[in-house]
Structures are given as structure tokens and as C-alpha cells.
Design a protein around this motif. Sequence first.
Motif, mmCIF file in Angstrom:
data_model
loop_
_atom_site.group_PDB
_atom_site.id
_atom_site.type_symbol
_atom_site.label_atom_id
_atom_site.label_comp_id
_atom_site.label_asym_id
_atom_site.label_seq_id
_atom_site.Cartn_x
_atom_site.Cartn_y
_atom_site.Cartn_z
ATOM 1 N N HIS A 257 7.259 -12.770 -19.498
ATOM 2 C CA HIS A 257 6.970 -11.446 -20.038
ATOM 3 C C HIS A 257 5.821 -10.891 -19.226
ATOM 4 C CE1 HIS A 257 5.847 -8.200 -22.745
ATOM 5 N NE2 HIS A 257 6.957 -8.408 -23.438
ATOM 6 N N ALA A 259 3.578 -8.997 -19.949
ATOM 7 C CA ALA A 259 2.317 -8.939 -20.712
ATOM 8 C C ALA A 259 2.205 -10.173 -21.609
ATOM 9 C CB ALA A 259 2.249 -7.665 -21.540
ATOM 10 N N GLU A 262 -1.061 -10.679 -23.405
ATOM 11 C CA GLU A 262 -1.231 -9.722 -24.498
ATOM 12 C C GLU A 262 -0.462 -10.177 -25.739
ATOM 13 O OE1 GLU A 262 -2.792 -5.856 -25.822
ATOM 14 O OE2 GLU A 262 -3.232 -7.147 -24.114
ATOM 15 N N LEU A 263 0.729 -10.742 -25.548
ATOM 16 C CA LEU A 263 1.510 -11.252 -26.675
ATOM 17 C C LEU A 263 0.765 -12.381 -27.385
ATOM 18 C CD1 LEU A 263 5.167 -11.431 -25.265
ATOM 19 C CD2 LEU A 263 4.148 -9.650 -26.698
ATOM 20 N N ASN A 266 -1.989 -10.840 -29.353
ATOM 21 C CA ASN A 266 -1.376 -10.217 -30.533
ATOM 22 C C ASN A 266 -1.166 -11.246 -31.641
ATOM 23 O OD1 ASN A 266 0.952 -7.977 -28.748
ATOM 24 N ND2 ASN A 266 -1.255 -7.898 -28.976
ATOM 25 N N SER A 297 -5.194 -2.413 -29.101
ATOM 26 C CA SER A 297 -3.803 -2.737 -28.769
ATOM 27 C C SER A 297 -3.447 -4.160 -29.175
ATOM 28 C CB SER A 297 -3.561 -2.547 -27.268
ATOM 29 O OG SER A 297 -4.360 -3.437 -26.506
ATOM 30 N N LYS A 298 -4.437 -5.074 -29.153
ATOM 31 C CA LYS A 298 -4.186 -6.456 -29.547
ATOM 32 C C LYS A 298 -3.915 -6.547 -31.048
ATOM 33 C CE LYS A 298 -7.311 -8.054 -25.912
ATOM 34 N NZ LYS A 298 -8.598 -8.708 -25.616
ATOM 35 N N GLY A 301 -0.496 -4.636 -31.689
ATOM 36 C CA GLY A 301 0.579 -5.447 -31.131
ATOM 37 C C GLY A 301 1.451 -4.687 -30.148
ATOM 38 N N GLN A 302 2.139 -5.453 -29.282
ATOM 39 C CA GLN A 302 3.066 -4.868 -28.321
ATOM 40 C C GLN A 302 4.131 -4.066 -29.047
ATOM 41 O OE1 GLN A 302 4.299 -5.328 -24.740
ATOM 42 N NE2 GLN A 302 2.087 -5.288 -24.434
ATOM 43 N N LYS A 303 4.262 -2.801 -28.648
ATOM 44 C CA LYS A 303 5.218 -1.892 -29.280
ATOM 45 C C LYS A 303 5.023 -1.855 -30.799
ATOM 46 C CE LYS A 303 8.664 -2.476 -25.638
ATOM 47 N NZ LYS A 303 10.072 -2.842 -25.304
ATOM 48 N N CYS A 305 4.215 -4.180 -32.829
ATOM 49 C CA CYS A 305 4.902 -5.253 -33.549
ATOM 50 C C CYS A 305 4.091 -5.771 -34.734
ATOM 51 C CB CYS A 305 5.253 -6.388 -32.595
ATOM 52 S SG CYS A 305 3.836 -7.184 -31.787
#
Length: 323
Positions: A257, A259, A262-263, A266, A297-298, A301-303, A305
Amino acid sequence: MRKYNIPIFIPHEGCGHDCVFCNQRKITGIQSSVSPDKAKEEIARYLSTIKSEDCQIEIAYFGGSFTGLDMELQREFLKAASGFKDERIIGIRMSTRPDYINKEILEQCVEFGVKTIELGVQSASDRVIELNRRGHVFEDVIRAAEMIKSFGIELGLQMMLGMYGSDPKTDIETCRKIIELEPKCTRIYPTLVLSGTALESLYIRGEYIPYTLETAVSTAKRCLLMFRKAGVEVIRIGLYPGEDLRSEGNIVAGPFHSAFGELVENAVYKDKIEEEIIQKRLRDCDYEIIAPSSDTSKIIGQKKCNKEYFLKKYGVRIKVKTG
């Protein structure tokens, strides 16, 4: 104060081994060898792009096994890096194998101002190390780590998740043993199946099953928390998503991935927030979190989530206020 690395990649130079997972040119995106003169050009080019005076810069030799190079060639590369008279440069950084460390090498490193040496540990399990054709044992890691620190050089250790023959339990044990060696920093990489590697053949024959993205993230999260608790800085999670790595057909399988780090972050925040929601018995409400803007953003979450997870499971609407 901001820190910069000037990366000079020397893919597979100096390494006489072919680990089952390795295709350094696809990992780094570098297809040609680099000479000391070319390194000077690259360093000068990078320095010209860094305008800030209030920063610290390390010149970093990555991608191969630097200390496996001929001693004279190592010396020329080190001279190329140490010859720049810029007060912002605080030292040289390199990555190498644990069995390519000795007294003579470290004396030369000290002579030219090497600040950090990162060792590719990958796994602390001798069984996993052997299956992946690493060509050394974990005792070599222990020996090299202690030698590096004894010369006053900062120690970095890199680990891989989901190697051939490994599992999350084995990975967590590797993390624990790395912590015992007291490194300054570490990197966490998930194992990917790259084209042209022995691991690809094992995967095609069904002898290797890579981690799912979910398993890789959850295992990396546990390692990240262990490192942080021990005071070990995690300087990267996941491979750098260079153009060559992402080219069609290069990644055959595995938890890639762009990112990935980042996941993992998250997931860390998701666990923290869920623990608070459960403790406070929150349901069908707004929940405001005050955090630095860099963490927004953390938390979301990504998109979005994490935000969607808490709304769906608890009816809790997460709102982040920077402060």
C-alpha cells in the motif's frame, strides 16, 4: 529542527547473497550502479534544493550492503560524502548486512564521520533466516550491533514482517529481540513478492502465502507500539513507493500500500479511540478530539475509515479540533 536525508542508492553493490525476497533494483527503483563521482554530483544536487539553514542533513548510502564493498571503494564513497563543507551536514548514514561488520570497517567509518549504521536484521529466527537464504545467523546481528555501538556510532535495525517461514508471533519475537539490542532507530517493512525473485517461485508453487494487508498492518502496529514503549524511534514503516516498485508486474503479491505507514498509524489511533468510547460508554453522540493538525488524518483514517467505523459501530461522530 527539520532533518533531511540525501539518499544515494547503490543497489545490491557489495552483497554476495541473493535472499529469496530480494530484488534491490525494483525496491529502490535504481537500475544502474553509482560511482563515487556520481555520488558527489547527486549530493551537490540535493544540497542545492535544501534552502533552509535551520536543519540537519545526513548523507545516506542505501540500497546495497555498503560495508561489503571493497575497502578502497568504501573509502572513496566516504570521501565523496565527507568532502562537502556544509555546516548543516551532521554525518553519514549507511545500510549494510550484520555479517559485513568488523573492526577495520568501523575504524574507517569513524575516520570519515559516519553517524549511523543500519543493519538489515529482517528476522531474529535462525530458521527464518536460513529459509530466506540470508547467509548469516542472529548471533551475527548481536555481535555487529555491539561492535557498532562500541565505536560510538548510532545503531539502526531493520525488520521484515511476514517473511517466508515466519508468522506474526515470530515477527513479534523479532521485535522484542531488536529492542533488547537497544538501537537508536528502526524500520519496519512488510514482505512483498517481487517479480524475478526466488520468493515469486515459492509463491507460484503455493509454498509461500504472503500476509494480507490487514495482517501486515496489525502486526506492524504491535511492533510500532513495542518500539515506542521502549524508546526506539521508528523512522519508516513500509517500503518507499518508488516509480519502479509500482510499475505494472513488479509486485506479484503481498501487502503493498502506498501509504502503509499511515494505515498503521490509523490503526493505533483507532484502538485508542475505541478504548475511550468503550470506557465512557459513548453511543449516538459527537465526540471531539483535540490533537495537533499533523495527527488529524491519522485520527480520521485513510478515506475516513476510522470516522466511518465509529459512526457505524457506535453511532459516534468523531470530530477533530486542532490545538
